[in-house]
Structures are given as C-alpha cells and as structure tokens.
Enzyme design. Structure first.
Site, PDB file in Angstrom:
ATOM      1  N   SER A 180       0.793  -1.236   0.000  1.00 28.35           N
ATOM      2  CA  SER A 180       0.000   0.000   0.000  1.00 28.35           C
ATOM      3  C   SER A 180       0.823   1.283   0.000  1.00 28.35           C
ATOM      4  CB  SER A 180      -0.949   0.016   1.193  1.00 28.35           C
ATOM      5  OG  SER A 180      -2.126  -0.668   0.859  1.00 28.35           O
ATOM      6  N   LYS A 232       0.626   3.209  -3.126  1.00 29.12           N
ATOM      7  CA  LYS A 232      -0.587   3.985  -3.451  1.00 29.12           C
ATOM      8  C   LYS A 232      -0.386   5.487  -3.322  1.00 29.12           C
ATOM      9  CE  LYS A 232      -3.566   0.223  -1.775  1.00 29.12           C
ATOM     10  NZ  LYS A 232      -4.402  -0.199  -0.633  1.00 29.12           N
ATOM     11  N   TYR A 282      -2.081  -2.583 -10.950  1.00 32.78           N
ATOM     12  CA  TYR A 282      -2.184  -2.418  -9.485  1.00 32.78           C
ATOM     13  C   TYR A 282      -1.341  -3.475  -8.747  1.00 32.78           C
ATOM     14  CZ  TYR A 282      -4.307  -2.644  -4.818  1.00 32.78           C
ATOM     15  OH  TYR A 282      -4.502  -2.688  -3.459  1.00 32.78           O
ATOM     16  N   TYR A 334      -4.182   2.859   8.030  1.00 28.53           N
ATOM     17  CA  TYR A 334      -5.433   2.104   8.147  1.00 28.53           C
ATOM     18  C   TYR A 334      -6.319   2.720   9.230  1.00 28.53           C
ATOM     19  CZ  TYR A 334      -2.526  -1.190   5.523  1.00 28.53           C
ATOM     20  OH  TYR A 334      -1.701  -1.753   4.607  1.00 28.53           O
ATOM     21  N   VAL A 369       0.965  -3.962   3.888  1.00 26.82           N
ATOM     22  CA  VAL A 369       0.807  -5.270   4.534  1.00 26.82           C
ATOM     23  C   VAL A 369       2.101  -6.080   4.597  1.00 26.82           C
ATOM     24  CG1 VAL A 369      -1.675  -5.673   4.228  1.00 26.82           C
ATOM     25  CG2 VAL A 369      -0.098  -6.227   2.375  1.00 26.82           C
TER      26      VAL A 369
END
Ligand code: GLU
Length: 315
Positions: free
Chosen positions: A71, A74, A199, A251, A269
C-alpha cells in the site's frame, strides 16, 4: 556543531538500542498471509533508514532486507495520477475522507452515494486511481509507474518482485470483485483485468528501507529532491498526498498514529512504513509482524519512541 548535526549524531547513537527494544514487540504480531508469498517474510525482522536533506543516512537493524511496497505504492500512484490528470479528474473518482472500515472493504461503495471510493489509499480507491494512470497499454502504464518510483528513490534498479506479484494476482478475489463493482458503477474505466494487473505490479515493487527513506525525503521537502535540487512533484500534489497519509495512511489506526507519532505516514501489509519529518528527514521502516490494525507492530513502536525522544510530532 549546528543543532541539526547534533540531532543527527544523537539519532545515530540511539537508533540501534531503540530498534532492539522495539523488535521484541514482533512476538505479538502476525505476518500477513492472505497474499501467500508475504508469509515468507521473517517475523522478528525490524529495520529503519533515516535520511536527511544532505543525503546522510542513519540506519539500524535489518535495514538491508527487501520487501514489497504494497500500500505504500498507493501514495505515489496517486501523485502520478494527479500529475497525469489534475485534481478535478482524480477527485471525480475518489473522495477525501477516511472510512473507518478495513482497507479492502466494499461496504460504503454500496451504502454511501455517489458510490465512489472514500479515499485513494483504501484498495477500492487505489484501484480507481491506478485506472487513471496515463498509458496506452498495461505495460506502458507499469513502465511509467516504475520509472517514477525509480526517479524518486534515485534507484534505477527498482523492480517488481515476480513471486509476490504472481502470488497476489492468483489470490486477489476480493480486489477483483472490487474492480468489477467499480467498473459496473462507471468509476473505473477501461479493462478491469488490465487495471488490476498494473495495481498488483505496483504493489509488488521490491524496495529496501533506504529506497523508502529516499522517496519520503522528496515528500518531506515538498516535491523537490533536496539532494539533487530537482523538482520532481508539484508542491500541491505533495500536500494532498501528505494530508491523506495523515488522515488515512495507517489504516484504522491513523488517528492513533497521529496522536502517538504525529507524522504523515503510509504502511503496507508487507510491514513497511514510509514516514517523514517534514522539512528534515525521509524515513523507511520494515517490520513484517503486523498488529491487529495491519501496521507493523514493532515499526509503529519504534516510530513512537523516536518521535517522543526527538519531539518530532507536527501537532
Ligand atoms: N496489494 C495489497 C492488496 O491489495 C495491498 C494492501 C496493503 O498493503 O494494504 O491487498
């Protein structure tokens, strides 16, 4: 000695002890296994690299281990999509608010109108953002993402970890269903499988703590690489990225991280954390054992310790 130099010397001196104290927390965490290949990461590893605007690095622990960005990527695909399309087009497809739901939840896509993902850092939002990256084929899009990451990390050899990519692509039922839902609702344009392929690849870019610290350094200095002096990202887009990192980068523990650490951050993660002390340092952390909220358990502890010791909170 200037006060910055004094602090950097103190960081260097204290870092190994802090890492060993935080490492103990790993015993209470769990390595992610929903992407099977990630479960091979060493559970009690903990490493950190801190880079300042002159390129000096302080590092400690297992900072040489390779891990995938997950992540963390992103943040940078959001920036690239903003550079490709501008703010209006991006925020037509994703919102600006935290969800309070899991990173891979689809719940609010159904419940809250207009049915666009709440923000670009949850999976649904990041998949929608990936679909906005310019390029005439998935290969070209992936190539542009990689070129951008390499430039920011100042590392021409950054690349996709094939095993992690294949492992995610083979098991991504949830992300796949999200992609098709977004397509159905007109949020995602283009071919769903092709968007997902880009992705999965950008999530699987393999890095070290030093790469992440170097990328974070560019954000810490408002988009201009302080080492080369090159402007790489418009300041406004860095501002947007840092704001999302502060409100939703960790998160459902983003509020807690803001209170305990007080720095913009994004975790993945794989146990990686990208964070920064604005105007001063870029920081990369890896600790694969995750807490219940999905953040590196030892990595968060280490950042809490450092922020308190050196009074880094922005708030
Ligand atoms: N590639 C991962 C996924 O889509 C990224 C998740 C994360 O790091 O939060 O599930």
């Amino acid at each position: 000695m200037p006060s910055d130099d004094i602090e950097f010397e103190r960081i260097r001196e204290k870092l190994p002890g802090f890492v060993e104290a935080s490492r103990k927390r790993s015993a209470h965490g769990k390595v992610a296994s929903y992407i099977p290949e990630l479960s091979k990461m060493p559970k009690d590893a903990l490493g950190i690299a801190i880079m300042d605007g002159n390129g000096r690095t302080a590092s400690a622990g297992d900072c040489e281990i390779a891990f995938t960005m997950q992540s963390i990527s992103k943040v940078f695909t959001l920036i690239l999509a903003l550079m490709d399309n501008g703010e209006a087009a991006v925020f037509d497809k994703v919102g600006m608010e935290p969800t309070g739901d899991n990173f891979n939840s689809m719940l609010k896509l159904e419940l809250v109108q207009p049915g666009i993902p709440f923000n670009p850092l949850i999976n649904a939002g990041a998949i929608a953002v990936t679909s906005l990256i310019a390029g005439s084929s998935p290969q070209e899009k992936t190539g542009r993402v990689l070129a951008f990451f390499r430039q920011l990390a100042d590392n021409p050899s950054l690349d996709v970890d094939k095993s992690v990519y294949e492992s995610e692509a083979a098991t991504a039922n949830l992300n796949r269903s999200m992609g098709y839902l977004l397509k159905d609702r007109g949020v995602l344009e283009g071919n769903v499988e092709e968007v997902l392929d880009v992705y999965f690849r950008h999530c699987s870019v393999s890095v070290t703590c030093a790469d992440i610290a170097r990328m974070a350094l560019v954000l810490a200095f408002g988009g201009t690489d302080p080492i080369t002096g090159k402007p790489l990202i418009p300041r406004r887009y860095v501002q947007i990225a840092k704001t999302f990192m502060t409100t939703c980068g960790m998160y459902n523990a983003s509020g807690e991280f803001a209170i305990q650490v007080g720095l913009p951050a994004k975790s993945g993660v794989s146990g990686g954390i990208l964070t920064m002390v604005p105007g001063r340092y870029g920081i990369g952390v890896v600790g694969p054992a995750l807490n219940g909220k999905g953040n590196s358990i030892a990595g968060v502890h280490l950042m809490e310790t450092l922020s308190r010791e050196f009074d880094w909170s922005m708030f």
